[in-house]
Design a protein around this motif. Structure first.
Motif, PDB file in Angstrom:
ATOM      1  N   ALA A 157       0.833  -1.207   0.000  1.00 15.36           N
ATOM      2  CA  ALA A 157       0.000   0.000   0.000  1.00 15.36           C
ATOM      3  C   ALA A 157       0.867   1.256   0.000  1.00 15.36           C
ATOM      4  N   ALA A 158       1.933   1.248   0.803  1.00 15.23           N
ATOM      5  CA  ALA A 158       2.816   2.417   0.893  1.00 15.23           C
ATOM      6  C   ALA A 158       3.536   2.651  -0.431  1.00 15.23           C
ATOM      7  N   MET A 159       4.000   1.588  -1.089  1.00 22.18           N
ATOM      8  CA  MET A 159       4.746   1.785  -2.337  1.00 22.18           C
ATOM      9  C   MET A 159       3.842   2.269  -3.465  1.00 22.18           C
ATOM     10  N   THR A 160       2.564   1.903  -3.419  1.00 19.28           N
ATOM     11  CA  THR A 160       1.630   2.393  -4.439  1.00 19.28           C
ATOM     12  C   THR A 160       1.560   3.917  -4.411  1.00 19.28           C
ATOM     13  N   ILE A 161       1.426   4.480  -3.229  1.00 17.03           N
ATOM     14  CA  ILE A 161       1.358   5.939  -3.073  1.00 17.03           C
ATOM     15  C   ILE A 161       2.674   6.586  -3.514  1.00 17.03           C
ATOM     16  N   HIS A 162       3.779   6.007  -3.096  1.00 14.14           N
ATOM     17  CA  HIS A 162       5.087   6.570  -3.420  1.00 14.14           C
ATOM     18  C   HIS A 162       5.339   6.579  -4.924  1.00 14.14           C
ATOM     19  N   VAL A 163       5.065   5.473  -5.599  1.00 13.10           N
ATOM     20  CA  VAL A 163       5.296   5.382  -7.039  1.00 13.10           C
ATOM     21  C   VAL A 163       4.437   6.403  -7.780  1.00 13.10           C
ATOM     22  N   PHE A 164       3.184   6.532  -7.399  1.00 14.14           N
ATOM     23  CA  PHE A 164       2.285   7.437  -8.120  1.00 14.14           C
ATOM     24  C   PHE A 164       2.767   8.883  -8.052  1.00 14.14           C
ATOM     25  N   PHE A 165       3.229   9.310  -6.897  1.00 19.78           N
ATOM     26  CA  PHE A 165       3.563  10.724  -6.721  1.00 19.78           C
ATOM     27  C   PHE A 165       5.025  11.073  -7.000  1.00 19.78           C
ATOM     28  N   MET A 166       5.908  10.073  -7.109  1.00 18.65           N
ATOM     29  CA  MET A 166       7.335  10.394  -7.184  1.00 18.65           C
ATOM     30  C   MET A 166       8.078   9.809  -8.390  1.00 18.65           C
ATOM     31  N   ASP A 194       9.659  20.566 -14.598  1.00 19.69           N
ATOM     32  CA  ASP A 194       8.753  20.680 -13.451  1.00 19.69           C
ATOM     33  C   ASP A 194       7.460  19.892 -13.654  1.00 19.69           C
ATOM     34  N   VAL A 195       7.414  19.096 -14.705  1.00 22.46           N
ATOM     35  CA  VAL A 195       6.206  18.310 -14.987  1.00 22.46           C
ATOM     36  C   VAL A 195       6.028  17.243 -13.904  1.00 22.46           C
ATOM     37  N   LYS A 196       4.810  17.101 -13.417  1.00 20.94           N
ATOM     38  CA  LYS A 196       4.524  16.112 -12.380  1.00 20.94           C
ATOM     39  C   LYS A 196       4.766  14.698 -12.920  1.00 20.94           C
ATOM     40  N   PRO A 197       5.198  13.770 -12.054  1.00 24.59           N
ATOM     41  CA  PRO A 197       5.514  12.412 -12.527  1.00 24.59           C
ATOM     42  C   PRO A 197       4.383  11.742 -13.297  1.00 24.59           C
ATOM     43  N   TRP A 198       3.132  11.972 -12.903  1.00 27.30           N
ATOM     44  CA  TRP A 198       2.021  11.303 -13.581  1.00 27.30           C
ATOM     45  C   TRP A 198       1.659  11.988 -14.910  1.00 27.30           C
ATOM     46  N   ARG A 199       2.400  13.049 -15.272  1.00 29.67           N
ATOM     47  CA  ARG A 199       2.158  13.734 -16.541  1.00 29.67           C
ATOM     48  C   ARG A 199       3.386  13.723 -17.451  1.00 29.67           C
ATOM     49  N   THR A 200       4.383  12.943 -17.149  1.00 26.72           N
ATOM     50  CA  THR A 200       5.627  12.989 -17.918  1.00 26.72           C
ATOM     51  C   THR A 200       5.461  12.449 -19.334  1.00 26.72           C
ATOM     52  N   ASN A 201       4.400  11.739 -19.637  1.00 29.81           N
ATOM     53  CA  ASN A 201       4.162  11.312 -21.016  1.00 29.81           C
ATOM     54  C   ASN A 201       3.923  12.492 -21.945  1.00 29.81           C
ATOM     55  N   GLN A 202       3.629  13.672 -21.360  1.00 32.87           N
ATOM     56  CA  GLN A 202       3.380  14.866 -22.165  1.00 32.87           C
ATOM     57  C   GLN A 202       4.662  15.435 -22.759  1.00 32.87           C
ATOM     58  N   ILE A 203       5.832  15.048 -22.198  1.00 34.10           N
ATOM     59  CA  ILE A 203       7.104  15.549 -22.707  1.00 34.10           C
ATOM     60  C   ILE A 203       7.399  14.873 -24.035  1.00 34.10           C
ATOM     61  N   GLY A 204       7.721  15.666 -25.068  1.00 29.93           N
ATOM     62  CA  GLY A 204       7.887  15.140 -26.417  1.00 29.93           C
ATOM     63  C   GLY A 204       9.084  14.228 -26.588  1.00 29.93           C
ATOM     64  N   ASP A 205       9.119  13.567 -27.739  1.00 24.88           N
ATOM     65  CA  ASP A 205      10.197  12.637 -28.078  1.00 24.88           C
ATOM     66  C   ASP A 205      11.314  13.415 -28.761  1.00 24.88           C
ATOM     67  N   LYS A 206      12.229  13.956 -27.999  1.00 20.42           N
ATOM     68  CA  LYS A 206      13.315  14.780 -28.525  1.00 20.42           C
ATOM     69  C   LYS A 206      14.234  13.966 -29.429  1.00 20.42           C
ATOM     70  N   PHE A 207      14.515  12.724 -29.053  1.00 17.39           N
ATOM     71  CA  PHE A 207      15.421  11.893 -29.828  1.00 17.39           C
ATOM     72  C   PHE A 207      14.855  11.636 -31.228  1.00 17.39           C
ATOM     73  N   GLY A 208      13.572  11.302 -31.299  1.00 18.28           N
ATOM     74  CA  GLY A 208      12.939  11.078 -32.593  1.00 18.28           C
ATOM     75  C   GLY A 208      12.952  12.326 -33.456  1.00 18.28           C
ATOM     76  N   GLU A 209      12.718  13.479 -32.813  1.00 22.19           N
ATOM     77  CA  GLU A 209      12.755  14.736 -33.546  1.00 22.19           C
ATOM     78  C   GLU A 209      14.150  15.015 -34.089  1.00 22.19           C
ATOM     79  N   GLU A 210      15.188  14.683 -33.310  1.00 25.66           N
ATOM     80  CA  GLU A 210      16.564  14.924 -33.744  1.00 25.66           C
ATOM     81  C   GLU A 210      16.931  14.022 -34.921  1.00 25.66           C
TER      82      GLU A 210
END
Length: 511
Positions: free
Chosen positions: A445-454, A473-489
């Motif tokens: 239960a404790a690790m579920t909370i930790h993984v989600f927020f960190m 500064d993107v929150k961990p649960w939103r990091t999929n929003q960061i683009g694919d820089k390698f593919g763009e390069e």
């Protein structure tokens, strides 16, 4: 000298380092219920058996701490070579064990080798593999651990039923030297990590290795060129910083990564895998199984572990790290609580189980079969989720300058908790019986909370792109929003090459 260039062949041989861990796990778990072993070592009680089992983890903790320093100085390949030699020595010491002290010494020596291979094989493979398949390549190490567990368990079973006297466990422990020897020989044909070569400013060798691994020898391949540029930038930034110590891993720009790497290894242990791996024989004995039935039932559990991880590896990079860790934590929590409830309501205390005074709780009949069934379910969930993903995640989160030491510290965290739990579980089954599962359920239960927020998502990104993920500064649960820089390069590089070709063609036409 000829070097292997196929990344899957490199992973297949390289992860023998993981198999060493698996060999050592079941080289002990298979014997704790066998009379030949218990009588020779004067029937160790639960505390002493916990200490014997945990001694390997103590050595692995020390090996993990030394691994980063060794790997940074000598290179990933030579660090693994040294570990292979140490493993062979440890197997020889265990094989000749005359008493508990002698056996513990051998397991500590073997543990030193496992501490290096468990941390630096991940580093090595993550630095060799292209981003799109890094998860499955690094995850093969966990699969190799499981192959090692199953193979050694079956060897131990064969020795237990086919060899009489102390020779039974001596032959079993001696066989452990074989994979260490195979790994040592194979490493002579491995390339060095291109990122380690770059960190030593051996640029030509680094580019040649990247081309061999990712471009079929073509240095001008867009993927090779873009990755080489990213490695150059990572090395430049690393050289601008001061030489690092272990304390630097907790500095302002790195501490979040260090916490992710260390905690994911801690939680992997606190999930409860040790209950399933080290003391599976105890669980089945409490459920009413005896003799060869117990050994074969345990082997089935190891097969489930192997199959589930094998099924997950080909798709692990598409599923993502966060999803697997969260799903695994929640479902394992539910399973732990169910097992605790069944054991509490249907079991009863006893002075011993089939003469084994280390066990003081018994649960037979349909309820016992239910406990076994849920033990199998737990192993399957663990094999699908935390078993491979924790090692992959820890290998991904650190920047180049900190990677070897960071993964070493992360693996050391795994081993110190492995040591604590290997020692804790045997006395726990003796003293608090079914409540052991409640403790592991709370951890889940404790690790579920930790993984989600960190924990930010790292799947599908180059190691250099992951640096950007942690620096935003993107929150961990939103990091999929960061683009694919390698593919763009890569696309930008292709467009540049195409435009140069088009320009050359136009010039020729004008002439």
């Amino acid at each position: 000298m000829y070097c292997i260039s196929n990344i899957y062949a490199l992973a297949a041989f390289g992860t023998i380092g993981g198999a060493l861990f698996g060999f050592d796990v079941s080289s002990m778990s298979a014997w704790i219920g066998v009379d030949t072993y218990t009588e020779f070592f004067n029937k160790p009680d639960s505390n002493l058996q916990g200490g014997i089992t945990a001694s390997m983890s103590a050595g692995s903790f020390a090996g993990s701490i030394l691994a980063g320093w060794l790997s940074d100085i000598l290179g990933r390949r030579y660090a693994l070579m040294i570990a292979s030699v140490v493993w062979i020595i440890g197997a020889m010491v265990q094989t000749s064990a005359q008493n508990v002290t002698h056996l513990v010494a051998g397991r500590v020596v073997s543990g030193l080798a496992v501490g290096v291979t468990s941390s630096q094989t991940c580093v090595y493979l993550s630095e060799l593999a292209p981003a799109r398949i890094r998860g499955r390549v690094v995850g093969i190490q966990q699969w190799a651990i499981e192959w090692g567990i199953l193979i050694m368990y079956l060897i131990a079973y064969g020795c237990a039923v086919g060899v009489s006297g102390p020779a039974a466990f001596r032959v079993c422990w001696g066989v452990q030297a074989v994979p260490g020897l195979i790994l040592l020989i194979a490493l002579f044909f491995f390339p060095e990590s291109p990122r380690w070569l770059a960190s030593k400013e051996r640029w030509e060798e680094a580019l040649e290795t990247l081309a061999m691994l990712h471009g079929k020898g073509n240095r001008n391949d867009p993927v090779v060129q873009v990755e080489f540029e990213e490695v150059q930038e990572a090395v430049r930034l690393a050289h601008e910083s001061k030489d690092i110590s272990f304390l630097a891993l907790f500095g302002p720009r790195v501490w979040k990564r260090t916490m992710c790497g260390m905690s994911v290894q801690m939680w992997q242990q606190l999930l409860g895998g040790n209950v399933a791996m080290y003391y599976v024989v105890y669980i089945f004995e409490m459920a009413g199984m005896t003799g060869n039935t117990t050994l074969w039932s345990s082997a089935i559990q190891y097969v489930i572990f192997l199959v589930t991880t094998g099924v997950m590896l080909p798709i692990i990079d598409r599923v993502g790290r966060r999803s697997l860790l969260l799903i695994g934590a929640v479902t394992c929590m539910i399973v732990h609580f169910i097992i605790a409830a069944v054991m509490a309501s249907k079991g009863h205390p006893v002075p011993d189980v089939n003469g084994n005074a280390n066990l003081t709780w018994e649960i037979k009949g349909n309820a016992g079969m239910a406990v076994i069934a849920f033990s199998y379910i737990f192993t399957g969930i663990y094999g699908f989720t935390w078993a491979p993903t924790a090692w992959i995640y820890a290998a991904e989160v650190f920047p180049l300058k900190y990677r070897a030491k960071g993964v070493g510290v992360s693996a050391a965290t795994n081993w110190i908790f492995n040591f604590a739990l290997a020692y804790f579980v045997a006395p726990a089954f003796h003293n608090i019986q079914w409540k052991t599962y409640i403790i592991f359920g709370v951890f889940c239960a404790a690790m579920t909370i930790h993984v989600f927020f960190m924990y930010p998502e790292t799947s599908g990104r180059t190691l250099e792109e992951i640096d950007l993920v942690f620096e935003t500064d993107v929150k961990p649960w939103r990091t999929n929003q960061i683009g694919d820089k390698f593919g763009e390069e890569i696309e930008r590089h292709k467009e540049t090459v195409d435009s140069k070709k088009a320009g050359g063609a136009t010039h020729e036409e004008v002439v």
